[in-house]
Design a protein around this motif. Structure first.
Motif, PDB file in Angstrom:
ATOM      1  N   VAL A   1       0.441  -1.483  -0.178  1.00 27.36           N
ATOM      2  CA  VAL A   1       0.639   0.084  -0.587  1.00 27.36           C
ATOM      3  C   VAL A   1       0.992   0.975  -0.171  1.00 27.36           C
ATOM      4  CG1 VAL A   1      -2.148   1.046   1.271  1.00 27.36           C
ATOM      5  CG2 VAL A   1      -2.032  -1.165   1.131  1.00 27.36           C
ATOM      6  N   VAL A   2       1.969   0.996   1.195  1.00 26.46           N
ATOM      7  CA  VAL A   2       2.556   2.288   0.769  1.00 26.46           C
ATOM      8  C   VAL A   2       3.715   3.095  -0.224  1.00 26.46           C
ATOM      9  CG1 VAL A   2       5.080   3.367   1.751  1.00 26.46           C
ATOM     10  CG2 VAL A   2       4.028   2.045   3.165  1.00 26.46           C
ATOM     11  N   ILE A   3       3.464   1.832  -1.065  1.00 28.64           N
ATOM     12  CA  ILE A   3       4.610   1.655  -2.515  1.00 28.64           C
ATOM     13  C   ILE A   3       3.904   2.676  -3.704  1.00 28.64           C
ATOM     14  CG2 ILE A   3       5.857   0.902  -4.041  1.00 28.64           C
ATOM     15  CD1 ILE A   3       7.076  -1.120  -2.252  1.00 28.64           C
ATOM     16  N   ARG A   4       2.193   1.761  -3.515  1.00 30.03           N
ATOM     17  CA  ARG A   4       1.589   2.078  -4.457  1.00 30.03           C
ATOM     18  C   ARG A   4       0.880   3.432  -3.965  1.00 30.03           C
ATOM     19  NH1 ARG A   4      -4.007  -1.925  -3.522  1.00 30.03           N
ATOM     20  NH2 ARG A   4      -2.436  -2.872  -4.378  1.00 30.03           N
ATOM     21  N   ASN A   5       0.887   3.848  -2.951  1.00 32.60           N
ATOM     22  CA  ASN A   5       0.733   5.016  -2.371  1.00 32.60           C
ATOM     23  C   ASN A   5       1.638   6.410  -3.048  1.00 32.60           C
ATOM     24  OD1 ASN A   5      -1.944   4.694  -1.033  1.00 32.60           O
ATOM     25  ND2 ASN A   5      -0.935   4.537   0.573  1.00 32.60           N
ATOM     26  N   MET A   6       2.814   6.439  -3.246  1.00 34.86           N
ATOM     27  CA  MET A   6       4.294   6.935  -3.503  1.00 34.86           C
ATOM     28  C   MET A   6       3.979   6.651  -4.960  1.00 34.86           C
ATOM     29  SD  MET A   6       6.732   5.269  -1.745  1.00 34.86           S
ATOM     30  CE  MET A   6       8.957   6.163  -2.849  1.00 34.86           C
ATOM     31  N   GLY A   7       3.702   5.562  -5.522  1.00 33.00           N
ATOM     32  CA  GLY A   7       3.343   5.879  -6.892  1.00 33.00           C
ATOM     33  C   GLY A   7       2.420   6.630  -7.788  1.00 33.00           C
ATOM     34  N   ASN A   8       0.815   6.666  -6.964  1.00 33.71           N
ATOM     35  CA  ASN A   8       0.077   7.687  -6.950  1.00 33.71           C
ATOM     36  C   ASN A   8       0.744   8.851  -6.939  1.00 33.71           C
ATOM     37  OD1 ASN A   8      -1.432   5.081  -8.268  1.00 33.71           O
ATOM     38  ND2 ASN A   8      -2.366   5.453  -5.643  1.00 33.71           N
ATOM     39  N   PHE A   9       1.045   9.088  -5.711  1.00 31.11           N
ATOM     40  CA  PHE A   9       1.113  10.300  -5.637  1.00 31.11           C
ATOM     41  C   PHE A   9       2.486  11.104  -6.398  1.00 31.11           C
ATOM     42  CE2 PHE A   9       4.628  13.332  -3.142  1.00 31.11           C
ATOM     43  CZ  PHE A   9       3.940  14.083  -2.901  1.00 31.11           C
ATOM     44  N   PHE A  10       3.276  10.316  -6.638  1.00 33.43           N
ATOM     45  CA  PHE A  10       4.927  10.776  -7.585  1.00 33.43           C
ATOM     46  C   PHE A  10       4.271  11.306  -9.059  1.00 33.43           C
ATOM     47  CE2 PHE A  10       7.527  10.006  -4.441  1.00 33.43           C
ATOM     48  CZ  PHE A  10       8.460  10.799  -4.021  1.00 33.43           C
ATOM     49  N   SER A  11       2.923   9.814  -9.757  1.00 35.89           N
ATOM     50  CA  SER A  11       2.627  10.821 -11.062  1.00 35.89           C
ATOM     51  C   SER A  11       1.780  11.386 -10.752  1.00 35.89           C
ATOM     52  CB  SER A  11       1.525   8.889 -11.250  1.00 35.89           C
ATOM     53  OG  SER A  11       0.984   8.755 -12.302  1.00 35.89           O
ATOM     54  N   LEU A  12       0.707  11.880  -9.611  1.00 42.79           N
ATOM     55  CA  LEU A  12      -0.294  12.673 -10.039  1.00 42.79           C
ATOM     56  C   LEU A  12       0.865  14.655  -9.758  1.00 42.79           C
ATOM     57  CD1 LEU A  12      -3.008  13.542  -9.528  1.00 42.79           C
ATOM     58  CD2 LEU A  12      -2.710  13.770  -6.507  1.00 42.79           C
ATOM     59  N   VAL A  13       1.714  14.177  -9.356  1.00 41.51           N
ATOM     60  CA  VAL A  13       2.450  15.043  -9.322  1.00 41.51           C
ATOM     61  C   VAL A  13       3.167  15.973 -10.475  1.00 41.51           C
ATOM     62  CG1 VAL A  13       4.842  16.770  -7.925  1.00 41.51           C
ATOM     63  CG2 VAL A  13       3.020  15.408  -5.988  1.00 41.51           C
ATOM     64  N   VAL A  14       3.505  14.682 -11.105  1.00 43.94           N
ATOM     65  CA  VAL A  14       4.628  14.730 -12.685  1.00 43.94           C
ATOM     66  C   VAL A  14       3.883  14.845 -13.295  1.00 43.94           C
ATOM     67  CG1 VAL A  14       5.703  13.566 -13.959  1.00 43.94           C
ATOM     68  CG2 VAL A  14       5.962  13.635 -11.787  1.00 43.94           C
ATOM     69  N   GLN A  15       2.334  14.850 -13.461  1.00 41.01           N
ATOM     70  CA  GLN A  15       1.458  14.539 -14.591  1.00 41.01           C
ATOM     71  C   GLN A  15       0.456  16.427 -14.217  1.00 41.01           C
ATOM     72  OE1 GLN A  15      -0.465  13.497 -17.245  1.00 41.01           O
ATOM     73  NE2 GLN A  15       0.121  11.488 -16.278  1.00 41.01           N
ATOM     74  N   ARG A  16       0.481  16.957 -12.922  1.00 40.24           N
ATOM     75  CA  ARG A  16       0.707  18.016 -12.947  1.00 40.24           C
ATOM     76  C   ARG A  16       1.490  19.374 -13.461  1.00 40.24           C
ATOM     77  NH1 ARG A  16      -3.147  19.503  -7.874  1.00 40.24           N
ATOM     78  NH2 ARG A  16      -4.167  17.735  -8.684  1.00 40.24           N
ATOM     79  N   TYR A  17       2.240  19.185 -12.599  1.00 41.16           N
ATOM     80  CA  TYR A  17       3.673  20.020 -12.656  1.00 41.16           C
ATOM     81  C   TYR A  17       4.738  19.961 -13.963  1.00 41.16           C
ATOM     82  CZ  TYR A  17       1.484  21.741  -8.596  1.00 41.16           C
ATOM     83  OH  TYR A  17       0.617  22.001  -7.550  1.00 41.16           O
TER      84      TYR A  17
END
Length: 454
Positions: free
Chosen positions: A3-19
């Motif tokens: 869950v931790v690694i999946r959340n990391m992937g989702n978080f960084f993917s969201l940040v990268v997609q946005r910025y």
């Protein structure tokens, strides 16, 4: 942990997609940062910095043409009927998306470990075929993660058997021989500590990418147009249909004899290159091999040529962006920024921490000079002299440099361009997941550099 690694992937993917901007805009921003560094850190005038940029702009022309040819021939080879069948057998192995991610990650690591040129092209071919087979089976997938998994090997390539800096130090007459002598690859690429690090990366990183698989409701399927194009290529199988009487031009365009003549000529050259002339396996020869195989396996000249024309479209970002990276490299080298960065890290190093700081410095410089061999020519002497002054093994120092040079490829879009060309995605789609791997590669490499015996 999953869950931790999946959340990391989702978080960084969201940040990268946005910025994160597109790869070309990222390249322009790096150019601006390098120019500011040359002025304020290098002490050069703006006109001098612009001259450095202009002098370096065409410095990557040969390499950009090599990379483009590698990508175009790889694209043509991937469309050849016989090659597609072999690749399909491998790509059919996964039964679900999790297994597909494991295959893509492991395949990427092994291909890049064998040769960076092979990795840059073949990972794209494997990714495309895995995607086609998953779609054919009706398996739901998160396409950005699959593509990101296919890029993982770029972060570890310099530890592999094509490691530019290690091979150069093992070659008699290299530019640092008077300082450190000839260092055999048994002390660098094939040293026990290097092999342990490589094995740890091979085991851990596929697990990390597997754990990043999002919940099925968050899956993003590949574009329908891409799947349709893949299926069209597979159905064509390189065959050409003709109606009515054929002209002489049509006969020649589709003559197997013409292709075989060109292919046999290429095979004869390759035989003499390796068996008689003791030629090296470098990027140019890799391209020749891909070219010859593509011509032979397409059977007909028209089929091969049409695929090469489509490959030009895929390679277009390389033609453009590699020149700008040449300009960045010109600024970094001519303004002295590379030496400034390397010397700054060395200034507060100890015998225990030097190799780790050399690793960090190499990773930072690689963001602006994404070429292992080119970076070593401008940073190698500083690292080797500092290592000798501190009593650090030159073999450990060059391995640390190799780790850093590969490590930041994971957050640098330069080497992702060929894969993205095959996949039809932008850098924003994969960089978030690559950033998570970037963190874990940093942990493994740091531990190996600091605590393994050298």
């Amino acid at each position: 942990m999953t869950v931790v690694i999946r959340n990391m992937g989702n978080f960084f993917s969201l940040v990268v997609q946005r910025y994160l901007p597109d790869a070309f805009i990222f390249c322009i921003l790096l150019t601006f940062v390098a120019m500011l560094g040359g002025i304020f850190l290098g002490g050069k005038t703006p006109l001098e910095v612009f001259k450095f940029w202009g002098d370096g702009f065409w410095g990557m022309l040969t390499f950009s043409m090599q990379s483009s040819m590698a990508l175009m021939t790889g694209y043509a080879l991937s469309s050849a009927p016989l090659f597609r069948k072999g690749l399909s057998k491998i790509a059919r192995l996964p039964k679900n998306f999790g297994q597909a991610v494991l295959l893509a990650t492991t395949g990427s690591f092994l291909l890049w470990y064998f040769h960076w040129g092979v990795g840059a092209v073949a990972t794209g071919l494997l990714c495309r075929e895995i995607t086609r087979q998953m779609a054919k089976k009706g398996v739901k997938m998160h396409y950005p993660l699959l593509v990101a998994s296919s890029y993982i090997g770029s972060g570890t390539w310099h530890l592999g058997i094509s490691g530019a800096s290690q091979l150069l130090l093992a070659t008699e007459g290299h530019f640092l021989e008077g300082l450190v002598g000839v260092i055999p690859v048994s002390q660098t690429i094939y040293a026990p500590s290097t092999l342990i690090m490589s094995l740890a990366l091979l085991i851990v990183i596929p697990i990390i990418t597997y754990f990043m698989i999002p919940e099925e409701k968050d899956f993003k399927e590949p574009p329908a147009s891409l799947i349709k194009m893949m299926e069209k290529e597979a159905e064509a199988e390189g065959s050409i249909q003709h109606n009515g009487r054929k002209t002489l031009g049509e006969v020649l365009n589709n003559s197997i004899l013409v292709s075989m003549f060109a292919g046999v000529a290429g095979l004869i050259f390759l035989y003499y290159w390796f068996a008689k002339w003791n030629g090296a396996f470098d990027l140019n020869i890799f391209i020749v091999i891909m070219l010859v195989l593509s011509i032979i396996l397409h059977y007909r000249p028209s089929s091969f040529y049409n695929c090469m024309k489509e490959g030009v479209r895929v390679a277009a970002p390389i033609f453009l962006q590699f020149q700008f990276y040449g300009g960045i490299m010109g600024i970094m080298v001519s303004s002295g920024l590379v030496a400034i960065i390397a010397n700054w890290f060395t200034s507060f190093s100890t015998p225990f921490t030097f190799s780790w700081f050399a690793y960090i410095a190499a990773g930072l410089v690689n963001m602006f000079v994404p070429s292992g061999g080119g970076q070593w020519t401008v940073q190698g002497e500083i690292i080797m002299r500092s290592a000798l002054d501190l009593g650090v093994s030159p073999a450990q120092a060059v391995t640390a440099f190799a780790c850093g040079d590969g490590w930041t490829n994971l957050i640098q879009p330069f080497w992702a361009l060929p894969l993205l060309g095959f996949a039809g995605l932008s850098i924003r789609d994969i960089m978030g997941y690559a950033t998570v791997v970037f963190i874990f590669v940093f942990i493994i490499m740091s531990a190996g550099i600091l605590f393994l015996p050298w």
